[in-house]
Design an enzyme around this catalytic site. Structure first.
Site, short mmCIF file in Angstrom:
data_model
loop_
_atom_site.label_atom_id
_atom_site.label_comp_id
_atom_site.label_asym_id
_atom_site.label_seq_id
_atom_site.Cartn_x
_atom_site.Cartn_y
_atom_site.Cartn_z
CB ILE A 168 8.58 3.06 39.24
CG1 ILE A 168 9.05 3.14 40.62
CG2 ILE A 168 8.49 1.81 38.48
CD1 ILE A 168 8.11 2.02 41.61
CB CYS A 169 7.09 8.27 38.53
SG CYS A 169 6.64 10.06 39.01
CG LEU A 170 8.67 5.98 43.59
CD1 LEU A 170 9.69 4.94 44.38
CD2 LEU A 170 7.31 5.04 43.98
#
Length: 174
Positions: free
Chosen positions: A118-120
């Site tokens: 996931i993009c964090l």
């Protein structure tokens, strides 16, 4: 924590901060860090359960505590969407946050990297860097995965990218 909603502030202040700055290659210091990680995860899980907000289960997948697996879920329109969760502890941990993966959602949203990571980067990574080494796995789940699920799952459901398991197809078959 300026500009955060009161619920997020309250939750975050109840997750114990970690004190040991150690990564997987640091021997006994890593063992101490793992103990702190477990204490923080237990506190966070107990708090979630007491607030009727239970949304994940994870455990170390190996004795060294460098690979973690489990499940996370999000309720949308009174339906529970459950996903496999996995991540590895980076060698440079705790300076580098773990990359949380939801493999069955790989390729279903732009806010994800190859392999279901996931993009964090924009919101969470600077926060992690500012609070390293005090933040740990529980903090990554609270401030990284939880908001990501809240933002992305409704969009994925409403767009038809994922279906509830009781529908004709499961989330991994869509």
């Amino acid at each position: 924590m300026e500009g955060w909603d009161p619920n997020t502030k309250s939750t975050l202040t109840q997750i114990p901060l970690l004190t040991t700055k150690a990564g997987p290659r640091d021997g006994a210091a890593w063992t101490q860090r793992l103990k702190e990680e477990y204490k923080a995860l237990i506190a966070y899980t107990q708090m979630n359960k007491s607030n009727d907000n239970d949304w994940f289960r994870i455990s170390a997948a190996n004795p060294e505590g460098t690979r973690w697996t489990g499940k996370c879920w999000y309720v949308h329109n009174l339906l529970k969407y459950e996903f496999d969760l996995q991540f590895d502890i980076p060698i440079t941990y705790p300076s580098t946050a773990p990359e949380l993966e939801l493999p069955e959602l790989d390729g279903k949203t732009q806010k994800m990297y190859r392999g279901g990571k996931i993009c964090l980067t924009i919101h969470f990574k600077p926060l992690w860097a500012k609070n390293s080494p005090r933040f740990g796995i529980a903090h990554a789940l609270c401030l990284g995965l939880a908001p990501w699920l809240a933002a992305e799952v409704p969009i994925l459901v409403d767009s038809g990218m994922i279906k509830h398991k009781d529908n004709t197809t499961s989330t991994s078959e869509s």
